[in-house]
Structure formats: structure tokens, C-alpha cells
Design a protein around this motif. Structure first.
Motif: not given
Lengths: 177, 103
Positions: A36, A39, A42-44, A48, A50-51, A55, A58-59, A63, B9, B49, B62, B69, B76
Motif C-alpha cells: 500500500m 502504491i 505510484i499515485f504521487i 495524484a 491528495f489521493l 491512500q 485510509i489503507y 483497513i 502503469f 488515476v 481521481q 477508496l 473491509a
């Protein structure tokens, strides 16, 4: 940039592949954490930011803690058999921590404060947070509110489901054994 | 930011999705299957993304990934509450053992 991508994807491939082969379920949870984190890197790289933060929060904050709680509540017998640490692993961890620390120190010494400020201004200028906030409050307002209601309902439902066994544990156990 | 090709990706997301699917198929423990589902959701998120890179004015991808998410978090929490309940009732989490209680 491409080197960072290769690094993150190597971590993703290695740790998620190792989940398939590792026997201990607690190790699987920690491998999932590495996946996680990579990942979110990878988003950065995909722009992205903020995502990526969402991530991580939340993860890893939500989770994964839930999964660890689930493991601890259901695998009580197995966890006691896992040895906490031994000489070899402690030596290895000290070596790894030393390597990471020297790497961090090297990075800090190589920092150029002028370019750091410039990069930060560029990052703030290209951030997608304001765009996401604007779109959430205008175009996707209904979905946003609905997902808030759904979260609250899920919270109450999870609490109800998990609290059920405290009412009649003896009855449930005796009927199946 | 646009130096990395999109296909890289996509390859990564495809690999992650197949690993998640393999975990869901091959593992017997319910919690491990949940982990596999999370991996598959993350593969989908990477695709969303990456494709939202190509429309810079509206970052719908996004936003959708953000909603995915949150749905994953909801899923979960409910699933782990059910897992705890199943463990209390049947005293096991192995799917083959649970299959005995079908009737």
C-alpha cells in the motif's frame, strides 16, 4: 522519475508476490502494508498527491489496522507460537537501520535549501487538492453526501454485527459443537 | 510529471490485479481473501488515476478513485465484523471447514 517508478513497482511486485507464498498471516498483513505504501508512491508519480495521502490514511491507518485486529481476534493460538525475536534477526535489523540512517543523513547533507523552496512552490502550484475539493462540493455533491451516509450506516452495522456475539455466546457455541 | 508512459502503469496494475486474483483463488483463509480483494481494488485505482492524467481540466478519475477508496474501507469494516462473527460461531476461518456447515 522513472527510477523512482521502477523502485516503487519493484516493491509492489516483490511484496504482493510474497503474500502468495508466505505462510504466516501476520507477515501477509505487513507485506500488504509495504504494497500500500508503494502504491501511494505510484499515485504521487502519477500526479495524484491528495489521493496518495488518502491512500496512506485510509489503507494503512484504517483497513490494515482492522485486518490486524481481525487476525489478533481470530488466531490467538497461532500467535503465541511465533518467536518474538532472535539474535540473527536483531543483527539484521540493526544493519538495515544503520543503512537507512546513513542514507537519510547523506540526503540531508546534499539538500540545497534554495532549490527546496522552489520545488515546494512548484508542488503547491501543481497540487490537485483545490480542484478535488471544488469538484466534490459542486458536481459530485450528491455522491459525496451519499457516501457520508453510507459510511455512517456501515459504522453502525459493523458495530451491531460485531457486538452480537456478546449477547449469546454460550448458545451459539453449544448448538454447533 | 508526464514522463512515465501510461502503459508502464497499466502493466503494473495488471500485475497487481492478477496477484490479487491469485490470492483470492488459492488461499483458504477468509482474511487473506479480503487482502486479495483489496489488492484488486488498488489495481483498479491505479488505472483510474493514470487515465485521469490525460484530462487535466477535470480530474474525474481521481474523484472516482477517492470514492473507490472509501467504499473499500466500508467493505473491509463490514467484512471483518462478519469474520469475527463467523469465528465466534464456527471456531474456524478456513473455507473448506466452513463448507461443512452448508446445510
Amino acid at each position: 522519475m522513472i527510477l523512482l517508478f521502477y523502485l516503487f513497482s519493484f516493491f509492489i511486485v516483490a511484496s504482493s508476490g510474497a503474500i502468495l507464498f508466505v505462510k504466516n498471516i501476520v507477515h501477509c498483513a505487513f507485506l500488504l502494508m509495504i504494497t500500500m505504501l508503494s502504491i501511494s508512491g505510484i499515485f504521487i508519480l502519477a500526479g495524484a498527491d491528495f489521493l496518495a495521502i488518502a491512500q496512506i490514511m485510509i489503507y494503512i491507518g484504517g483497513i490494515l489496522i482492522l485486518i490486524l485486529f481481525g487476525i489478533m481476534l481470530t488466531q490467538r493460538n497461532n500467535i503465541n507460537q511465533v518467536p518474538i525475536s532472535n539474535f540473527r534477526t536483531s543483527i539484521t535489523s540493526i544493519l538495515i537501520i544503520g543503512l537507512v540512517f546513513t542514507m537519510l543523513i547523506t540526503i540531508i547533507f546534499k539538500l540545497d535549501s534554495e532549490s527546496l523552496i522552489n520545488q515546494r512552490q512548484e508542488l503547491i502550484a501543481s497540487s490537485s487538492i483545490s480542484q478535488i475539493g471544488f469538484l466534490l462540493m459542486t458536481q459530485n455533491l450528491i455522491a459525496f453526501e451519499l457516501i457520508g451516509i453510507l459510511l455512517m450506516v456501515a459504522l453502525m452495522g459493523a458495530a451491531m454485527i460485531a457486538a452480537q456475539f456478546q449477547d449469546k455466546p454460550i448458545h451459539a457455541n453449544s448448538s454447533h459443537e | 510529471m508526464n514522463e512515465i508512459p501510461t502503459t508502464y502503469f497499466l502493466f503494473l496494475a495488471a500485475f497487481l490485479f492478477s496477484i490479487g486474483l491469485a490470492i483470492v483463488i488459492s488461499k483458504k483463509n477468509i482474511i487473506l481473501i479480503l487482502m486479495g480483494i483489496e489488492l484488486m481494488l488498488n489495481a483498479g485505482n491505479i488505472n483510474l488515476v493514470v487515465f485521469s492524467r490525460s484530462d487535466t481540466s477535470m480530474i474525474q478519475g481521481q474523484l472516482l478513485a477517492l470514492f473507490v477508496l472509501i467504499i473499500a474501507a466500508i467493505e473491509a469494516s463490514i467484512a471483518l465484523a462478519l469474520v469475527v462473527l463467523i469465528y465466534k460461531h464456527f471456531n474456524t476461518l478456513e473455507l473448506d471447514e466452513l463448507n461443512k456447515y452448508k446445510n
